[in-house]
Design an enzyme around this catalytic site. Structure first.
Site, short mmCIF file in Angstrom:
data_model
loop_
_atom_site.label_atom_id
_atom_site.label_comp_id
_atom_site.label_asym_id
_atom_site.label_seq_id
_atom_site.Cartn_x
_atom_site.Cartn_y
_atom_site.Cartn_z
N ASP A 174 44.23 -1.34 7.24
CA ASP A 174 45.67 -1.20 8.09
C ASP A 174 46.02 -0.29 8.70
OD1 ASP A 174 49.10 -1.48 7.18
OD2 ASP A 174 48.38 0.09 6.24
N ASP A 217 46.97 1.72 2.04
CA ASP A 217 47.68 2.79 1.33
C ASP A 217 49.46 2.38 0.87
OD1 ASP A 217 49.41 2.42 4.18
OD2 ASP A 217 49.93 4.85 4.02
#
Length: 515
Positions: free
Chosen positions: A197, A398
């Site tokens: 990500d 996250d």
């Protein structure tokens, strides 16, 4: 809520489709909807992965669980309860977790066949000695029968995997890597593709000043001083980045007067005796301010994934300030380390393609491996597409928006500084959020699996060599039997060997990123 012309507070569970909801600065958007009145900047990073808060005005959609940064607005609820984007993400996580097949350990499969085979060999030994053995046949048959059962006792086989797993997970914790299960530790070494990500994983997740381009006789500090002084009256995240940078440089900021926010454009204020305009290109164009060649520099900043902010002083273009979500210190080295391990590294983000490609180029990810403009519910689909190619995939994220992909991946790794939802969906948690822990986790998984295979080899080596001896293979040549007491000692030795070998994992050391 607005009901019967009055603002009232109610529990979020009582919000219905069609209700008008009021959101004040700093509050969380309770449900999905469409803005009716007012303007603001909404932080959607937790759901969409966009690093910069998004301007919202009448007609724009807002998503439940996102954070309103500045300004107040009213919106009409369009989705509530189980229909909201957040609820859909939760369901996606549950589906992905439920679809995972349990990992079958090699020792379980082999032992399931080994134990019946040993019992059969022991029975065969008893029968052969009863039929063809010397007198007293029953004694010899029983002794050899018991010796075979003892020497083939799968104690070492039972210890081979759990002892190595126990030591491996302990070493992981020492190195800041938490494995939620033995399956994750076993599977990680098989990963061939890793999806990273962007926001909050590769980058810090917070806009900062990266470039200052001064013009019209100003220098960099003077330009920043004007911009930060004007933005002190604003709560916009980009303005906060300017003020924060000015504080770092210990610049004296004058008080701004006549401050006004211009929705979708920027701000204007008077700093000392200077009229300041700060915002996007449209703001200066509407005020007929000549750009004096700043367009090319702004285009270069935009191509690098940065947000250019134009500043005009007393009606003349004074310069540009570039703001961006910067990389974490170890991001580039971590990607290089992953590529050295032979992994295909992918970048996955909800940000626009231009920003994503700029970040990918900076950290060393191939442009062909950039997956941009991906909505939260599509992230798991991107992981599925890689798995459909036959790749074992690890996902690192996250945020809430990463949770479905983390659950869908063969191994999900959550950044410990991220959200609780991401950590709950992941198989591995990197406690400090340091990407250097990813190569460490993979190296530890490989070391643990190598140790398990060594344990299984020694466990089976004892059996392969000593079972024929226990059956009486040496008797025709030497007249010797394997005493059951000695068989018990050999069995214990094999267990001790396996445990001692597993404890060698305690010497595991995390390699540096350059190693």
């Amino acid at each position: 809520m607005v009901r019967d012309g009055q603002e009232v507070d109610i529990p979020v569970e009582r919000v219905e489709v069609g209700d008008v909801v009021v959101v004040r600065p700093g509050e969380k958007v309770p449900v999905d909807g469409v803005v009716l009145a007012g303007r603001s900047a909404v932080d959607q990073a937790m759901l969409t992965g966009e690093s910069i808060p998004v301007e919202k005005g009448p007609g724009d959609e807002v998503i439940g669980a996102t954070i309103n940064k500045v300004g107040a607005f009213r919106f009409r609820a369009t989705k509530v309860g189980r229909d909201t984007a957040l609820a859909q993400i939760v369901r996606l996580v549950e589906e992905a977790q439920g679809s995972k097949a349990p990992i079958q350990r090699l020792a379980d499969v082999v032992t399931g066949r080994f134990v019946p085979a040993v019992i059969g060999l022991a029975a065969l030994t008893f029968l052969v000695w009863m039929v063809a053995g010397p007198e007293p046949r029953l004694n010899h048959a029983l002794l050899n029968f018991v010796a075979v059962l003892i020497i083939a006792c799968p104690c070492a086989l039972g210890l081979a995997t759990p002892t190595a797993i126990m030591v491996g997970t302990g070493k992981g914790a020492e190195n800041g890597v938490l494995f939620r299960s033995a399956e994750a530790l076993e599977t990680l070494h098989k990963v061939r593709a890793i999806v990273l990500d962007k926001t909050g994983t590769l980058t810090a997740g917070k806009p900062v000043v990266t470039d200052i381009v001064a013009a019209d006789g100003l220098d960099g500090p003077d330009l920043l001083r004007l911009a930060a002084a004007a933005e002190r009256g604003s709560e916009h995240p980009l303005g906060e980045a300017l003020v924060e940078r000015a504080k770092e440089l210990r610049l004296d900021l004058a008080d701004a007067r006549d401050f006004a926010a211009i929705p979708g454009r920027g701000i204007e204020a008077r700093v000392g005796g200077t009229a300041v305009l700060l915002g996007n290109r449209q703001l200066l164009a509407e005020r007929a301010v000549p750009l004096d060649g700043l367009e090319e520099r702004a285009a270069a900043l935009g191509a690098a994934g940065k947000t250019p902010m134009y500043l005009a002083a007393d009606g003349r273009a004074a310069g540009l300030i570039g703001v961006a979500d910067t990389l974490k210190p170890n991001s580039k080295d971590a990607v290089a380390a992953l590529r050295r391990l032979g992994l295909e590294v992918y970048l996955l983000t909800g940000d626009n393609a231009r920003t994503a490609r700029a970040v990918a180029a900076e950290v060393g990810i191939d442009e062909a491996h950039v997956l941009a403009d991906v909505l939260p519910e599509q992230k798991a689909d991107q992981v599925k597409a890689l798995q459909a190619r036959g790749l074992r995939v690890a996902m690192v994220g996250d945020g809430i928006n990463d949770a479905p992909a983390l659950a869908q991946a063969d191994v999900g790794l959550a950044i410990g500084t991220g959200t609780d939802v991401a950590m709950e969906a992941a198989d591995v948690t990197l406690i400090s959020g340091d990407l250097a822990k990813i190569p460490t986790a993979i190296a530890l998984s490989k070391a643990t699996m190598r140790n398990i295979k060594q344990n299984l080899f020694w466990a089976y080596a004892y059996n392969v060599v000593l079972i024929p001896v226990a059956m009486g293979a040496l008797y025709p040549f030497t007249g010797l039997f394997l005493n059951p007491v000695l068989a018990g000692a050999a069995m214990a030795t094999s267990s001790v060997t396996v445990v001692a070998n597993a404890l060698r994992l305690r010497r595991f050391r995390a390699r540096g990123l350059a190693g």
